[in-house]
Design an enzyme around this catalytic site. Structure first.
Site, PDB file in Angstrom:
ATOM      1  N   THR A 129       0.825  -1.214   0.000  1.00 35.98           N
ATOM      2  CA  THR A 129       0.000   0.000   0.000  1.00 35.98           C
ATOM      3  C   THR A 129       0.857   1.260   0.000  1.00 35.98           C
ATOM      4  O   THR A 129       1.978   1.254   0.523  1.00 35.98           O
ATOM      5  CB  THR A 129      -0.910  -0.004   1.251  1.00 35.98           C
ATOM      6  OG1 THR A 129      -1.468   1.299   1.420  1.00 35.98           O
ATOM      7  CG2 THR A 129      -0.135  -0.341   2.520  1.00 35.98           C
ATOM      8  N   GLU A 131       0.376   3.572   1.891  1.00 32.76           N
ATOM      9  CA  GLU A 131       0.445   4.068   3.279  1.00 32.76           C
ATOM     10  C   GLU A 131       1.798   3.810   3.924  1.00 32.76           C
ATOM     11  O   GLU A 131       2.124   4.439   4.936  1.00 32.76           O
ATOM     12  CB  GLU A 131      -0.663   3.444   4.131  1.00 32.76           C
ATOM     13  CG  GLU A 131      -2.024   3.881   3.669  1.00 32.76           C
ATOM     14  CD  GLU A 131      -3.125   3.673   4.695  1.00 32.76           C
ATOM     15  OE1 GLU A 131      -2.841   3.555   5.893  1.00 32.76           O
ATOM     16  OE2 GLU A 131      -4.287   3.637   4.273  1.00 32.76           O
ATOM     17  N   TYR A 154      -1.436  -0.393  11.209  1.00 28.72           N
ATOM     18  CA  TYR A 154      -1.678  -1.083   9.931  1.00 28.72           C
ATOM     19  C   TYR A 154      -0.520  -0.860   8.972  1.00 28.72           C
ATOM     20  O   TYR A 154       0.065  -1.820   8.445  1.00 28.72           O
ATOM     21  CB  TYR A 154      -2.989  -0.581   9.295  1.00 28.72           C
ATOM     22  CG  TYR A 154      -3.096  -0.906   7.818  1.00 28.72           C
ATOM     23  CD1 TYR A 154      -3.291  -2.214   7.376  1.00 28.72           C
ATOM     24  CD2 TYR A 154      -2.989   0.105   6.844  1.00 28.72           C
ATOM     25  CE1 TYR A 154      -3.364  -2.507   6.014  1.00 28.72           C
ATOM     26  CE2 TYR A 154      -3.065  -0.182   5.489  1.00 28.72           C
ATOM     27  CZ  TYR A 154      -3.255  -1.495   5.079  1.00 28.72           C
ATOM     28  OH  TYR A 154      -3.314  -1.779   3.730  1.00 28.72           O
TER      29      TYR A 154
HETATM   30  P1  NAD Z   1     -10.114  -6.986   2.754  1.00 26.84           P
HETATM   31  O1  NAD Z   1     -10.049  -6.662   4.202  1.00 26.84           O
HETATM   32  O2  NAD Z   1     -11.342  -6.679   1.983  1.00 26.84           O
HETATM   33  O3  NAD Z   1      -9.827  -8.554   2.535  1.00 26.84           O
HETATM   34  C1  NAD Z   1      -8.820  -9.238   3.202  1.00 26.84           C
HETATM   35  C2  NAD Z   1      -8.986 -10.730   2.904  1.00 26.84           C
HETATM   36  O4  NAD Z   1      -7.901 -11.427   3.540  1.00 26.84           O
HETATM   37  C3  NAD Z   1     -10.278 -11.333   3.471  1.00 26.84           C
HETATM   38  O5  NAD Z   1     -10.843 -12.215   2.525  1.00 26.84           O
HETATM   39  C4  NAD Z   1      -9.813 -12.080   4.714  1.00 26.84           C
HETATM   40  O6  NAD Z   1     -10.644 -13.183   5.059  1.00 26.84           O
HETATM   41  C5  NAD Z   1      -8.424 -12.529   4.293  1.00 26.84           C
HETATM   42  N1  NAD Z   1      -7.528 -12.774   5.431  1.00 26.84           N
HETATM   43  C6  NAD Z   1      -7.299 -11.944   6.489  1.00 26.84           C
HETATM   44  N2  NAD Z   1      -6.431 -12.530   7.341  1.00 26.84           N
HETATM   45  C7  NAD Z   1      -6.074 -13.716   6.778  1.00 26.84           C
HETATM   46  C8  NAD Z   1      -5.200 -14.753   7.171  1.00 26.84           C
HETATM   47  N3  NAD Z   1      -4.505 -14.696   8.321  1.00 26.84           N
HETATM   48  N4  NAD Z   1      -5.055 -15.829   6.363  1.00 26.84           N
HETATM   49  C9  NAD Z   1      -5.771 -15.918   5.194  1.00 26.84           C
HETATM   50  N5  NAD Z   1      -6.627 -14.969   4.799  1.00 26.84           N
HETATM   51  C10 NAD Z   1      -6.780 -13.877   5.574  1.00 26.84           C
HETATM   52  O7  NAD Z   1      -8.841  -6.285   2.112  1.00 26.84           O
HETATM   53  P2  NAD Z   1      -8.666  -5.562   0.696  1.00 26.84           P
HETATM   54  O8  NAD Z   1      -9.138  -4.169   0.799  1.00 26.84           O
HETATM   55  O9  NAD Z   1      -9.197  -6.467  -0.361  1.00 26.84           O
HETATM   56  O10 NAD Z   1      -7.065  -5.505   0.616  1.00 26.84           O
HETATM   57  C11 NAD Z   1      -6.328  -6.588   0.055  1.00 26.84           C
HETATM   58  C12 NAD Z   1      -4.846  -6.246   0.100  1.00 26.84           C
HETATM   59  O11 NAD Z   1      -4.599  -5.038  -0.605  1.00 26.84           O
HETATM   60  C13 NAD Z   1      -4.309  -6.014   1.516  1.00 26.84           C
HETATM   61  O12 NAD Z   1      -3.028  -6.603   1.594  1.00 26.84           O
HETATM   62  C14 NAD Z   1      -4.223  -4.499   1.646  1.00 26.84           C
HETATM   63  O13 NAD Z   1      -3.201  -4.121   2.534  1.00 26.84           O
HETATM   64  C15 NAD Z   1      -3.898  -4.109   0.216  1.00 26.84           C
HETATM   65  N6  NAD Z   1      -4.319  -2.754  -0.220  1.00 26.84           N
HETATM   66  C16 NAD Z   1      -5.615  -2.352  -0.027  1.00 26.84           C
HETATM   67  C17 NAD Z   1      -6.013  -1.097  -0.493  1.00 26.84           C
HETATM   68  C18 NAD Z   1      -7.433  -0.612  -0.341  1.00 26.84           C
HETATM   69  O14 NAD Z   1      -7.730   0.535  -0.700  1.00 26.84           O
HETATM   70  N7  NAD Z   1      -8.364  -1.431   0.142  1.00 26.84           N
HETATM   71  C19 NAD Z   1      -5.086  -0.261  -1.111  1.00 26.84           C
HETATM   72  C20 NAD Z   1      -3.758  -0.705  -1.261  1.00 26.84           C
HETATM   73  C21 NAD Z   1      -3.402  -1.966  -0.818  1.00 26.84           C
HETATM   74  O1  TDX Z   2     -15.784   6.923   8.910  1.00 27.56           O
HETATM   75  C1  TDX Z   2     -14.814   7.393   8.298  1.00 27.56           C
HETATM   76  N1  TDX Z   2     -14.667   8.752   8.211  1.00 27.56           N
HETATM   77  C2  TDX Z   2     -13.623   9.349   7.576  1.00 27.56           C
HETATM   78  O2  TDX Z   2     -13.539  10.582   7.537  1.00 27.56           O
HETATM   79  C3  TDX Z   2     -13.807   6.566   7.666  1.00 27.56           C
HETATM   80  C4  TDX Z   2     -13.927   5.063   7.724  1.00 27.56           C
HETATM   81  C5  TDX Z   2     -12.769   7.178   7.027  1.00 27.56           C
HETATM   82  N2  TDX Z   2     -12.650   8.537   7.002  1.00 27.56           N
HETATM   83  C6  TDX Z   2     -11.487   9.142   6.325  1.00 27.56           C
HETATM   84  C7  TDX Z   2     -10.139   8.632   6.781  1.00 27.56           C
HETATM   85  C8  TDX Z   2      -9.301   8.728   5.526  1.00 27.56           C
HETATM   86  O3  TDX Z   2      -8.747  10.038   5.406  1.00 27.56           O
HETATM   87  O4  TDX Z   2     -11.577   8.785   4.941  1.00 27.56           O
HETATM   88  C9  TDX Z   2     -10.272   8.502   4.388  1.00 27.56           C
HETATM   89  C10 TDX Z   2     -10.268   7.088   3.849  1.00 27.56           C
HETATM   90  O5  TDX Z   2     -10.365   6.225   4.963  1.00 27.56           O
HETATM   91  P1  TDX Z   2     -10.376   4.614   4.786  1.00 27.56           P
HETATM   92  O6  TDX Z   2     -11.449   4.237   3.831  1.00 27.56           O
HETATM   93  O7  TDX Z   2     -10.390   4.022   6.148  1.00 27.56           O
HETATM   94  O8  TDX Z   2      -8.995   4.365   4.030  1.00 27.56           O
HETATM   95  P2  TDX Z   2      -7.471   4.729   4.421  1.00 27.56           P
HETATM   96  O9  TDX Z   2      -7.297   4.875   5.877  1.00 27.56           O
HETATM   97  O10 TDX Z   2      -7.054   5.866   3.542  1.00 27.56           O
HETATM   98  O11 TDX Z   2      -6.750   3.351   3.952  1.00 27.56           O
HETATM   99  C11 TDX Z   2      -7.147   2.707   2.730  1.00 27.56           C
HETATM  100  O12 TDX Z   2      -6.232   2.940   1.698  1.00 27.56           O
HETATM  101  C12 TDX Z   2      -4.989   2.294   1.772  1.00 27.56           C
HETATM  102  C13 TDX Z   2      -7.318   1.201   2.921  1.00 27.56           C
HETATM  103  O13 TDX Z   2      -8.228   0.965   3.987  1.00 27.56           O
HETATM  104  C14 TDX Z   2      -6.024   0.510   3.176  1.00 27.56           C
HETATM  105  O14 TDX Z   2      -6.197  -0.910   3.249  1.00 27.56           O
HETATM  106  C15 TDX Z   2      -5.107   0.815   2.044  1.00 27.56           C
HETATM  107  O15 TDX Z   2      -3.850   0.267   2.303  1.00 27.56           O
END
Ligand code: NAD
Ligand code: TDX
Length: 343
Positions: A129, A131, A154
């Site tokens: 990520t 982050e 995280y």
């Molecule tokens: P998510 O929380 O939606 O899904 C996570 C998945 O991993 C779930 O299916 C969960 O059951 C599984 N999991 C959790 N712990 C586990 C374990 N110990 N063993 C096996 N499976 C396990 O997450 P997401 O938003 O789909 O993110 C996926 C990946 O992408 C993560 O590594 C996250 O850090 C990265 N990422 C997310 C974002 C974002 O905006 N959501 C952005 C950049 C990177």
């Molecule tokens: O209730 C809320 N109110 C609010 O103001 C929530 C849940 C979030 N926020 C703000 C916090 C952040 O500035 O919105 C922005 C986005 O928040 P999230 O959706 O929690 O994302 P963020 O913390 O930016 O992290 C996400 O992007 C990078 C993903 O959750 C991570 O998994 C990824 O790595």
């Protein structure tokens, strides 16, 4: 590297992993995928209901930190590639309890690396990520050269995992690649994250809890564009390298909130300013020139079209949201927002 015919995907029942599996099976008609997922609160079998009976897809329920299970699965699996999505992924939860983040994101990655190394897997891709780079001021962008400076438990756990991948590449010639992406949006995102939380709350005429001033900036990318980037990095990327992905779509949280309300036809009075997230990163912005030039990748989904399509998906899949927003979710929502929304 051998062509990728058999792939282990971890965390494939989550938001991004499920989109990745769906797109990979569509794009590569001979590819077989095994999905190792623990099915935590964020893992949902419904996210892959459309591929559940595909003979080229198999689900194994298990923990990436379970050394015995992972050693056997990868040791016997004949995988050409391992793609690690599995993680605890929500910053706010990591501020309530960082334990599961260290266990899954750090220990789990180490277990996968050891098993992949022992089995001589041809490619290992770590989904990371933006982050891990910390927070930006009003100008500038994260490049792959930006120093690592995580600010939340995280992002610290994701950075630790990235360093492990880097160290295995450096010490053992391990065939690892790291990708770092900005904030994803799209269908099947768990409604604890900003966009799906605010859509589902607004649809139910519930308050939208904006942290602090609402002026923090995120760079938004459609989940399918992120998945296409991972696919390109896996096949065209260089071992030991990092590739950033972003949507070149910076928005303050308030801008996003107003857009959602406008598209949903809901009033701004639903906005409720609440206590800020501790250590809240001010701004993320990605320079993805390296991926564009070296992987021939670029984001394709226009932001406003992608956001409207996402809203439509949540409107049409109210049952999916309702099933999630019960049970354990309610306990988390009360712990995270109870005091903030009642003040
Ligand atoms: P998510 O929380 O939606 O899904 C996570 C998945 O991993 C779930 O299916 C969960 O059951 C599984 N999991 C959790 N712990 C586990 C374990 N110990 N063993 C096996 N499976 C396990 O997450 P997401 O938003 O789909 O993110 C996926 C990946 O992408 C993560 O590594 C996250 O850090 C990265 N990422 C997310 C974002 C974002 O905006 N959501 C952005 C950049 C990177
Ligand atoms: O209730 C809320 N109110 C609010 O103001 C929530 C849940 C979030 N926020 C703000 C916090 C952040 O500035 O919105 C922005 C986005 O928040 P999230 O959706 O929690 O994302 P963020 O913390 O930016 O992290 C996400 O992007 C990078 C993903 O959750 C991570 O998994 C990824 O790595």
């Amino acid at each position: 590297m051998n062509p990728i015919r058999r792939m282990l995907v971890t965390g494939g029942c989550g938001f991004i992993g499920s989109m990745f599996i769906r797109l990979e099976l569509e794009a590569h008609p001979d590819l077989q995928i095994v999905n190792l997922d623990k099915l935590t609160y964020a893992g949902n079998l419904e996210n892959l209901a459309d591929v559940a009976t595909n003979p080229r897809y198999q689900l194994v329920r298990g923990d990436i930190a379970d050394r015995e299970l992972v050693g056997k699965l990868i040791g016997d699996g004949g995988f050409d590639a391992v793609v690690n999505f599995a993680a605890e992924s929500h910053v706010d939860r990591s501020l309530l309890d960082s334990g599961p983040f260290i266990q899954t994101n750090v220990v789990g990655t180490q277990v996968l690396l050891d098993a992949s190394w022992q089995a001589k897997v041809g490619r290992y891709l770590q989904v990371s990520t933006d982050e891990v780079y910390g927070s930006l001021g009003p100008t500038g962008f994260f490049t792959e050269e930006t120093s690592i400076a995580p600010n939340s438990p995280y992002s610290a756990s994701k950075a630790a995992a990235d360093f492990l991948v880097r160290a295995y590449c450096h010490s053992f010639d391990f065939p690892g690649i790291i990708t770092r992406c900005s904030n994803n949006y799209g269908p099947y995102q768990f409604p604890e994250k900003l966009i799906p939380l605010f859509i589902s709350n607004a649809l139910a005429d519930k308050p939208l809890p904006v942290y602090g001033t609402g002026l923090n900036v995120r760079d938004w990318i459609h989940v399918a564009d992120h998945c296409r980037g991972i696919s390109a990095a896996l096949r065209l990327g260089q071992v030991g390298e990092v590739y950033n992905f972003g949507g070149r779509q910076e928005q303050t949280n308030l801008e996003i909130t107003h857009l959602l309300l406008e598209y949903l036809g809901k009033p701004a009075s639903l906005i409720k300013y609440v206590t800020d997230r501790p250590g809240h990163d001010q701004r993320y912005a990605i320079d993805c020139t390296k991926a564009e030039t070296q992987l021939a990748w670029k984001p394709q989904v226009p932001f406003t079209a992608g956001l409207r399509e996402t809203i439509d998906w949540y409107r049409q899949n109210g049952d999916w949201v309702q099933r999630i927003k019960s049970g354990a979710y309610l306990k988390y929502y009360e712990e995270q927002y109870g005091n903030r929304l009642s003040s």
